[in-house]
Design an enzyme around this catalytic site. Sequence first.
Site, short mmCIF file in Angstrom:
data_model
loop_
_atom_site.label_atom_id
_atom_site.label_comp_id
_atom_site.label_asym_id
_atom_site.label_seq_id
_atom_site.Cartn_x
_atom_site.Cartn_y
_atom_site.Cartn_z
N PHE A 92 -2.88 -0.57 15.05
CA PHE A 92 -2.29 0.06 14.09
C PHE A 92 -3.22 0.12 13.02
O PHE A 92 -4.07 -0.75 12.73
CB PHE A 92 -1.06 -0.45 13.58
N GLN A 151 4.95 2.50 -1.41
CA GLN A 151 4.03 2.90 -0.52
C GLN A 151 4.44 4.17 0.19
O GLN A 151 5.78 4.30 0.25
CB GLN A 151 3.86 1.82 0.86
N HIS A 172 4.43 6.52 3.10
CA HIS A 172 3.85 6.70 4.49
C HIS A 172 3.13 8.16 4.58
O HIS A 172 3.53 9.08 4.14
CB HIS A 172 5.01 6.68 5.61
N LEU A 206 10.45 10.28 9.11
CA LEU A 206 9.23 9.49 9.43
C LEU A 206 8.61 10.01 10.89
O LEU A 206 9.36 10.37 11.77
CB LEU A 206 9.54 7.92 9.57
N GLU A 258 3.51 5.80 12.78
CA GLU A 258 2.12 5.48 12.72
C GLU A 258 1.49 5.38 14.08
O GLU A 258 0.59 5.59 14.45
CB GLU A 258 1.79 4.24 12.17
N ARG A 277 -2.48 2.65 5.12
CA ARG A 277 -1.56 3.79 4.63
C ARG A 277 -1.99 4.44 3.46
O ARG A 277 -1.92 5.72 3.14
CB ARG A 277 -0.07 3.52 4.82
N HIS A 299 8.08 5.45 1.53
CA HIS A 299 8.38 4.87 2.80
C HIS A 299 8.72 3.13 2.48
O HIS A 299 10.06 2.83 2.82
CB HIS A 299 7.13 4.88 3.44
N ARG A 347 1.37 -2.31 2.40
CA ARG A 347 1.76 -2.97 3.70
C ARG A 347 1.05 -2.42 4.64
O ARG A 347 1.01 -1.13 5.06
CB ARG A 347 3.27 -2.83 3.83
#
Length: 557
Positions: free
Chosen positions: A121, A236, A238, A252, A255, A285, A349, A383
């Site tokens: 990730f 944040q 996304h 969404l 990721e 991100r 997000h 994050r």
Amino acid sequence: MQIKEYTTDVLVIGSGGAGCKCGIIASKKGEDVIIVSKGLSFKSGCTVLAEGGYNAVFGYVDDEDSLQLHIQDTLKGGAFLNDLMLVHTLVTHSPDELIKLEAYGSLFDRQEDGRLAQRPFGGQSYRRTCFKGDETGHEMMLGLKQEVIRENIQIQDEVMITKLLYDTDHTKIVGAMGISLQDSSIIIYHAKATVIATGGCGWLYPVTSNAMQKTGDGIMIAYDAGANVMDMEMVQFHPTGMLSPKSRRGVLITEAVRGEGGHLINSEGERFMTNYDPRGELATRDIVARAIYTEIQEGRGTPEGGVYLSVTHLPDEQVHTKLHTMVQQFKDIGVDITKEPMVVAPTAHHFMGGIKIDTECKTNIPNLFAAGEATSGVHGANRLGGNALADTQVFGNIAGESAAKCAKNTTLLMPDEKQVEDEIKRIKDLRCDGIYRPSDIKKELEEIMWKYVAIIRSEEGLLKAQECLDELDEKTKDMKVPSFDEFNEELIIALELKNMINLSRLIVKSASLRKESRGAHYRLDYPDKNDMEFLKSFILNKDDPEFKTIKRGLFDD
């Protein structure tokens, strides 16, 4: 208004990953628990929507990985604004909490030798993200739900908590009150310990991946009660949400698509991410979201106003196995992702700001605890993908232990009746035949936040946002809220709206204070990071007209 009252040892507000885990642990410690949810329990939080994975260091795929590297990646991803002790707690407890999930019945993908599978990730040195295809959060909630049922925990659906209640001496929280979405009755909860696990506030923006209930209520009832909130500027986005059809806007795109090797491509056919970061699609991100935003703003976006995300170069079997939910999600709108690219754009997000807690999930108010996305500190300024699901379990577990311990050592006290009377009057007074529909004002708020307080900010825009929020606040004094009782949607939105406007003001205030760019907070007028002046978190409190700060870095105060 009909009034209903309930008594319990531990009241948990929120039924997502953190709330359920908290309730389970408090129950196992021998305490009576009520979990109350604004939506449908187990379904209305963001955990059930989470797709990509859960970060935990096992070293089953990359044996060079370590707890120290996970800590370093989390701090670097959070631009070193993180609370170091919270990060240490998250990383060291994450593996054990995943094992508990498997004991509850949640099944994670395995390698051929039976060990957990782990995928890469963004922002991570090694493959440490455990997963169940691309429906990890859903799988977690299945296990948590079963354990809640086994523990015989009382669940109450469709109750919006509007106020935390103090004792008669106004020294400690003794429960909460709210309103039933089903019949508009007033619900009062008497509790020895209260936990806020209500999640974030994605619906401050018109494009969001969040469940519809996420309007920041838990954060604001804590703030109104005198709790400290921190890092409120850190929202944040996304990088990859759906753009069309309109009914799917903001949904969404995990990721995991990039983790499995997906490519981001602009309208000129260029795989552009390496122009912004050597990690390419696996940059953090904040970087990927700004890169996509820049490509669109500079005219290299798609006709729909996004960019392309393609997995057409990957083997069909890999796509169907590892990205099953994405295949179905796009099949529903007539797109075969094995043959054509997805069109994506950033979507609101995760909220890194929220209620300030310590490593025991305590707030600055006695008998009040918090866990999950409603809290701040662990993720810093940005994050890492995969850390949120771990956050729900690690701090949900700690909140359950702390709340149970508090309940064992606390005598049940009654609230100051005037608080209850004043809150009932406030809710009743919202029902009036004014000019403005709350739902229309809510849409205006979302557009203001999207225009001025989203991915890229400036002093001029923040001042304009504050002005617009003040105008909206005036409109709320003349709302049209019908007086019928059953499923009074406009009344609920009116209550949410008060929280949303005040929460937006806190975000604007913190964003104005941070005259630099760090993590998810990007200032066009201050594009560089300034560690000398701003390696610190801003703490806001209702009873303090100014603000406080905490220095950050390798050694927190």
